[in-house]
Design an enzyme around this catalytic site. Sequence first.
Site, PDB file in Angstrom:
ATOM      1  N   ASP A   1      36.041  59.995  55.366  1.00 36.81           N
ATOM      2  CA  ASP A   1      35.165  58.816  55.352  1.00 36.81           C
ATOM      3  C   ASP A   1      34.395  58.655  56.664  1.00 36.81           C
ATOM      4  OD1 ASP A   1      37.612  58.356  56.637  1.00 36.81           O
ATOM      5  OD2 ASP A   1      37.487  56.200  56.318  1.00 36.81           O
TER       6      ASP A   1
ATOM      7  N   SER B   1      33.548  60.974  59.139  1.00 34.10           N
ATOM      8  CA  SER B   1      32.517  61.992  59.374  1.00 34.10           C
ATOM      9  C   SER B   1      31.372  61.852  58.369  1.00 34.10           C
ATOM     10  CB  SER B   1      33.123  63.392  59.257  1.00 34.10           C
ATOM     11  OG  SER B   1      34.271  63.473  60.053  1.00 34.10           O
TER      12      SER B   1
ATOM     13  N   ASP C   1      44.528  63.046  52.680  1.00 29.88           N
ATOM     14  CA  ASP C   1      44.921  61.725  52.169  1.00 29.88           C
ATOM     15  C   ASP C   1      44.381  61.428  50.766  1.00 29.88           C
ATOM     16  OD1 ASP C   1      46.152  61.380  54.579  1.00 29.88           O
ATOM     17  OD2 ASP C   1      44.596  60.113  55.444  1.00 29.88           O
TER      18      ASP C   1
ATOM     19  N   HIS D   1      52.276  66.570  61.108  1.00 28.80           N
ATOM     20  CA  HIS D   1      51.135  67.479  60.970  1.00 28.80           C
ATOM     21  C   HIS D   1      51.469  68.763  60.230  1.00 28.80           C
ATOM     22  CE1 HIS D   1      49.891  64.534  63.911  1.00 28.80           C
ATOM     23  NE2 HIS D   1      48.659  64.831  63.575  1.00 28.80           N
TER      24      HIS D   1
HETATM   25  N1  LIG Z   1      33.102  53.726  59.055  1.00 29.75           N
HETATM   26  C1  LIG Z   1      32.629  54.556  59.993  1.00 29.75           C
HETATM   27  N2  LIG Z   1      31.308  54.593  60.285  1.00 29.75           N
HETATM   28  C2  LIG Z   1      30.833  55.432  61.212  1.00 29.75           C
HETATM   29  N3  LIG Z   1      31.609  56.296  61.896  1.00 29.75           N
HETATM   30  C3  LIG Z   1      32.908  56.302  61.662  1.00 29.75           C
HETATM   31  C4  LIG Z   1      33.504  55.441  60.699  1.00 29.75           C
HETATM   32  N4  LIG Z   1      34.823  55.687  60.654  1.00 29.75           N
HETATM   33  C5  LIG Z   1      35.055  56.658  61.558  1.00 29.75           C
HETATM   34  N5  LIG Z   1      33.921  57.018  62.171  1.00 29.75           N
HETATM   35  C6  LIG Z   1      33.790  58.067  63.176  1.00 29.75           C
HETATM   36  O1  LIG Z   1      33.908  59.285  62.475  1.00 29.75           O
HETATM   37  C7  LIG Z   1      34.595  60.261  63.240  1.00 29.75           C
HETATM   38  C8  LIG Z   1      35.682  60.889  62.434  1.00 29.75           C
HETATM   39  O2  LIG Z   1      36.460  59.883  61.774  1.00 29.75           O
HETATM   40  P1  LIG Z   1      37.930  60.189  61.303  1.00 29.75           P
HETATM   41  O3  LIG Z   1      38.713  60.638  62.473  1.00 29.75           O
HETATM   42  O4  LIG Z   1      38.421  59.035  60.522  1.00 29.75           O
HETATM   43  O5  LIG Z   1      37.721  61.459  60.395  1.00 29.75           O
HETATM   44  P2  LIG Z   1      37.320  61.589  58.877  1.00 29.75           P
HETATM   45  O6  LIG Z   1      36.119  62.422  58.781  1.00 29.75           O
HETATM   46  O7  LIG Z   1      37.237  60.246  58.231  1.00 29.75           O
HETATM   47  O8  LIG Z   1      38.530  62.406  58.305  1.00 29.75           O
HETATM   48  P3  LIG Z   1      40.038  61.903  58.136  1.00 29.75           P
HETATM   49  O9  LIG Z   1      40.034  60.409  58.197  1.00 29.75           O
HETATM   50  O10 LIG Z   1      40.427  62.450  56.831  1.00 29.75           O
HETATM   51  O11 LIG Z   1      40.752  62.536  59.265  1.00 29.75           O
HETATM   52  C9  LIG Z   1      35.071  59.532  64.481  1.00 29.75           C
HETATM   53  O12 LIG Z   1      34.201  59.912  65.520  1.00 29.75           O
HETATM   54  C10 LIG Z   1      34.904  58.084  64.184  1.00 29.75           C
HETATM   55  O13 LIG Z   1      34.515  57.376  65.345  1.00 29.75           O
HETATM   56  O1  LIG Z   2      47.197  62.820  64.374  1.00 30.82           O
HETATM   57  P1  LIG Z   2      45.756  62.541  64.155  1.00 30.82           P
HETATM   58  O2  LIG Z   2      44.901  63.751  64.161  1.00 30.82           O
HETATM   59  O3  LIG Z   2      45.248  61.473  65.039  1.00 30.82           O
HETATM   60  O4  LIG Z   2      45.558  61.972  62.677  1.00 30.82           O
HETATM   61  C1  LIG Z   2      46.541  61.369  61.914  1.00 30.82           C
HETATM   62  C2  LIG Z   2      45.897  60.836  60.671  1.00 30.82           C
HETATM   63  O5  LIG Z   2      45.128  61.820  60.037  1.00 30.82           O
HETATM   64  C3  LIG Z   2      45.396  61.852  58.656  1.00 30.82           C
HETATM   65  O6  LIG Z   2      46.204  62.932  58.427  1.00 30.82           O
HETATM   66  C4  LIG Z   2      44.191  62.164  57.834  1.00 30.82           C
HETATM   67  O7  LIG Z   2      43.237  61.164  57.911  1.00 30.82           O
HETATM   68  C5  LIG Z   2      46.098  60.520  58.381  1.00 30.82           C
HETATM   69  O8  LIG Z   2      46.916  60.530  57.262  1.00 30.82           O
HETATM   70  C6  LIG Z   2      46.853  60.328  59.662  1.00 30.82           C
HETATM   71  O9  LIG Z   2      47.161  58.980  59.890  1.00 30.82           O
HETATM   72 MG   LIG Z   3      38.853  58.803  58.425  1.00 24.84          MG
END
Ligand SMILES: Nc1ncnc2c1ncn2[C@@H]1O[C@H](COP(=O)(O)OP(=O)(O)OP(=O)(O)O)[C@@H](O)[C@H]1O
Ligand SMILES: O=P(O)(O)OC[C@H]1O[C@](O)(CO)[C@@H](O)[C@@H]1O
Ligand SMILES: [Mg+2]
Length: 373
Positions: free
Chosen positions: A128, A130, A152, A297
């Site tokens: 969400d 990225s 997830d 992890h």
């Molecule tokens: N709602 C949002 N709108 C804009 N940017 C966001 C939002 N949520 C997260 N980000 C930014 O997106 C990047 C990645 O977010 P995040 O770590 O949640 O990864 P992701 O792509 O959602 O994958 P996952 O949550 O499955 O690990 C981070 O730099 C974070 O600051």
């Molecule tokens: O240890 P990290 O990389 O901060 O991320 C942990 C999070 O990443 C996820 O595996 C995937 O979004 C979540 O279930 C978990 O809370």
């Molecule tokens: Mg995320």
Amino acid sequence: MKPNEGEQWDGQSEVKKLAILTGGGDCPGLNAVIRAAVKTACHRGIAVVGIQDGFRGAVEGDFRPLEPKDVSGILPRGGTILGTTNRDNPFAYPTWVGEERQVQDRSAEVMDRFKAEGIDALIAIGGDGSLSIALEFAKQGLKVVGVPKTIDNDLMCTDLTFGFQTAVATAQDALDRLHTTAESHHRIMILEVMGRYAGWIALYAGVAGGADVILIPEIPYQLRSIAEAVQRRARLGKHFSIIVVAEGAKPLGGDMVVERTMSGRTDPIKLGGIGAKLAADLEKVTDMETRVTVLGHLQRGGSPIAVDRVLSTRYGVAAVESALAGDFGMMVALQGQDIVRVPMAEAVHKLKQVELDDPVLNSARSMGIKFGD
Ligand SMILES: Nc1ncnc2c1ncn2[C@@H]1O[C@H](COP(=O)(O)OP(=O)(O)OP(=O)(O)O)[C@@H](O)[C@H]1O
Ligand SMILES: O=P(O)(O)OC[C@H]1O[C@](O)(CO)[C@@H](O)[C@@H]1O
Ligand SMILES: [Mg+2]
């Protein structure tokens, strides 16, 4: 929309050069998507550049060409050959100005760099967060296609994100192993799995691994109800119980257990510890020895299982086909048996949580698995 998956593209495409990046937490199948996208693009004469470490590389200009030889042998490999990041949002990018650390909007630089590099479109593989960033770039005119990644499984508009099924298989294997030791020692075994706001891994692993109690963020639990379930089993001669708890599960009227907070992230909360809390609480009320395993992890690392390799491959191919067809601002998705394209905005506007009438949850309830409510 059904994009005629697998049909050879024979039209003219304005896209001559594609960029690809992986963002967010890593996930089994990332390399399989990259491989499929590179092979598909190169097969059609389209150049591909890889962006290192997600949107960090987009800001810093950390690009490298990707050719078929660069993706040889990566199908079974966990992680991502491009690197990834949970931070580094170009719209709020930490930047040192002299001695001072400022948060700046660096998105215009990214747009300029893409133009200078002759990049026509971006394939963003992420969750969400990225994909929300990718969507912001789409609003600025960048041609973007999204690919739904996360163990997830909490992205809307798709039946499955890739990596989820591998994470479930890993958790199921852990449950199989915990079962034998739980039974031998007459213990309660708790397995804490990932899942911040959605309990998909806990639900599916719990069903696949024969858990007695499954605790998910969507259903706040009551200790009394879990204790009763464990004690009822003991009365039936089963002096052990298996509990799967999602890291984001919480007691009714209580809060999630936060391990620590981390700056520089949109969601700064790092969860962890609900398993230990539950074990301490349960031991007090049941007088049964309880042990906790935090899978952590291990769920994210390692080789994707076959179904995730196939799904990742289909997503990689479909993302390139979407770009070649000029269909941008879309995320490739699995709906039923088909790979379709859905507007990215719809996919990221909220998280896909387990509904209380979810069919798998209902089946679990029907056979007596408890959810702590
Ligand atoms: N709602 C949002 N709108 C804009 N940017 C966001 C939002 N949520 C997260 N980000 C930014 O997106 C990047 C990645 O977010 P995040 O770590 O949640 O990864 P992701 O792509 O959602 O994958 P996952 O949550 O499955 O690990 C981070 O730099 C974070 O600051
Ligand atoms: O240890 P990290 O990389 O901060 O991320 C942990 C999070 O990443 C996820 O595996 C995937 O979004 C979540 O279930 C978990 O809370
Ligand atoms: Mg995320």
